[in-house]
Design an enzyme around this catalytic site. Structure first.
Site, PDB file in Angstrom:
ATOM      1  N   HIS A 109     -34.530 -26.193 -54.329  1.00 57.08           N
ATOM      2  CA  HIS A 109     -34.843 -26.547 -52.933  1.00 57.08           C
ATOM      3  C   HIS A 109     -33.685 -26.990 -52.246  1.00 57.08           C
ATOM      4  O   HIS A 109     -32.796 -27.361 -52.910  1.00 57.08           O
ATOM      5  CB  HIS A 109     -36.058 -27.633 -53.074  1.00 57.08           C
ATOM      6  CG  HIS A 109     -36.418 -27.871 -51.656  1.00 57.08           C
ATOM      7  ND1 HIS A 109     -35.698 -28.929 -50.948  1.00 57.08           N
ATOM      8  CD2 HIS A 109     -37.621 -27.746 -50.818  1.00 57.08           C
ATOM      9  CE1 HIS A 109     -36.429 -28.988 -49.684  1.00 57.08           C
ATOM     10  NE2 HIS A 109     -37.643 -28.288 -49.766  1.00 57.08           N
TER      11      HIS A 109
ATOM     12  N   GLU B 118     -33.046 -29.617 -50.574  1.00 63.19           N
ATOM     13  CA  GLU B 118     -32.664 -31.022 -50.955  1.00 63.19           C
ATOM     14  C   GLU B 118     -32.304 -31.179 -52.156  1.00 63.19           C
ATOM     15  O   GLU B 118     -31.215 -32.011 -52.579  1.00 63.19           O
ATOM     16  CB  GLU B 118     -33.958 -31.890 -50.825  1.00 63.19           C
ATOM     17  CG  GLU B 118     -34.598 -31.895 -49.283  1.00 63.19           C
ATOM     18  CD  GLU B 118     -35.664 -32.078 -48.987  1.00 63.19           C
ATOM     19  OE1 GLU B 118     -36.717 -32.427 -49.823  1.00 63.19           O
ATOM     20  OE2 GLU B 118     -36.324 -31.975 -47.851  1.00 63.19           O
TER      21      GLU B 118
ATOM     22  N   GLU C 298     -36.357 -20.836 -46.866  1.00 61.14           N
ATOM     23  CA  GLU C 298     -36.455 -22.188 -45.949  1.00 61.14           C
ATOM     24  C   GLU C 298     -34.976 -22.547 -45.300  1.00 61.14           C
ATOM     25  O   GLU C 298     -34.238 -22.979 -45.942  1.00 61.14           O
ATOM     26  CB  GLU C 298     -36.583 -23.358 -46.872  1.00 61.14           C
ATOM     27  CG  GLU C 298     -37.867 -23.384 -47.726  1.00 61.14           C
ATOM     28  CD  GLU C 298     -38.409 -24.407 -48.253  1.00 61.14           C
ATOM     29  OE1 GLU C 298     -39.483 -24.885 -47.745  1.00 61.14           O
ATOM     30  OE2 GLU C 298     -37.459 -25.254 -48.805  1.00 61.14           O
TER      31      GLU C 298
HETATM   32  P1  PGA Z   1     -41.221 -29.542 -43.943  1.00 62.74           P
HETATM   33  O1  PGA Z   1     -40.580 -29.399 -45.597  1.00 62.74           O
HETATM   34  O2  PGA Z   1     -42.166 -28.617 -44.052  1.00 62.74           O
HETATM   35  O3  PGA Z   1     -41.330 -31.112 -44.031  1.00 62.74           O
HETATM   36  O4  PGA Z   1     -39.964 -29.214 -43.061  1.00 62.74           O
HETATM   37  C1  PGA Z   1     -40.440 -28.015 -46.191  1.00 62.74           C
HETATM   38  C2  PGA Z   1     -39.835 -28.039 -47.477  1.00 62.74           C
HETATM   39  O5  PGA Z   1     -38.767 -28.883 -47.543  1.00 62.74           O
HETATM   40  O6  PGA Z   1     -40.208 -27.181 -48.374  1.00 62.74           O
END
Ligand code: PGA
Length: 264
Positions: free
Chosen positions: A109, A111, A181
């Site tokens: 991800h 993050e 994403e």
């Molecule tokens: P969000 O996050 O829907 O809050 O933009 C998506 C994700 O990080 O998987």
């Protein structure tokens, strides 16, 4: 444009990524609300998955086992380490996730890449560990705003796929799920337009076809993620190459998450 198999041959999926939110109590409360609704109106044509934090994982699995034996909701972990056991303080292995009852695991991800310095190499090792432990990996890719503005989207995505899925047994690859994403759309309220998202999803299929096989490209599910909400989900999710959504913020409120599921 890349022509693929009919979309209905890829089973659609909505994943709620709870991130570093929920206690055991609030996790169960959220699940109760989701189950109440899904039991009265089951969504047989869609796979629903939630990804609680590690601390609530086993409680969530147990609760679902007792209250929804028919598997209305499945469980993902948000990360794993690539070794199966050993002296790795703080790490959680695929073996442990299986033990706790997870079926899926989110890998790479943005993050994790941003705050925990994960790279395409660690994504590849983690994906191998997930498959070795019979977990279905949900591998995230996506460009930053600077990369999009510099016209580097295709280069970045192709690299993340080729390196992140390197050294994976080709026979197991079709089981991997990808999530596109765009980093600039995560938690920002900015969503890629359905056309922008579809363009990248179609490009991902092309990369999969060229780098692996047409069959893998056709079979692999590709989810979209980044500020998916009830209001924008229908148009995103009806695009040819979008097979579902990875939802962050909107998965923390039952009504919002159910709205996305019902919109599919
Ligand atoms: P969000 O996050 O829907 O809050 O933009 C998506 C994700 O990080 O998987």
């Amino acid at each position: 444009m890349y022509k693929n198999v009919p979309k209905n041959k890829r089973f659609p999926m909505i994943v709620g990524n709870w991130k570093m939110n929920t206690s055991i109590e609030t996790a169960i409360d959220l699940l109760e609300q989701l189950l109440d609704d899904l039991k009265t109106q089951p969504s047989h044509n869609i796979e629903v998955v939630v990804a609680p934090p590690f601390t609530a994982l086993n409680a969530v699995v147990d609760f679902l086992y007792e209250n929804s034996a028919d598997g209305l909701i499945k469980v993902a972990a948000q990360d794993l380490f690539w070794e199966d056991s050993g002296a790795y303080t703080g790490a959680i292995s695929g073996k442990m996730l299986r033990d706790a009852g997870a079926e899926y695991v989110i890998i790479g991800h943005s993050e994790r890449r941003q705050y925990f310095y994960e790279t395409d190499l660690t994504v590849s090792k983690k994906t191998q560990a997930a498959l070795r432990n019979k977990l279905v990996p949900i591998v995230c890719v996506g460009e930053t705003l600077a990369e999009r503005e510099a016209n580097k989207v295709e280069g970045v995505i192709a690299r993340q796929i080729e390196e992140g899925l390197a050294n994976i047994d080709i026979a197991r690859l079709a089981n991997v799920i990808l999530a596109y994403e765009p980093v600039w759309a995560i938690g920002t309220g900015k969503t890629a337009s359905p056309q922008q998202a579809e363009e990248v999803h179609a490009f991902i299929r092309k990369v999969l076809m060229q780098h692996f096989t047409p069959e893998i490209s056709d079979k692999m599910r590709i989810l979209y993620g980044g500020s998916v909400k009830r209001e924008n989900s229908r148009e995103l999710l009806t695009q040819t190459n979008i097979d579902g959504a990875l939802v962050g913020g909107a998965s923390l409120k039952a009504a919002d998450f159910l709205g996305i599921i019902r919109n599919f």
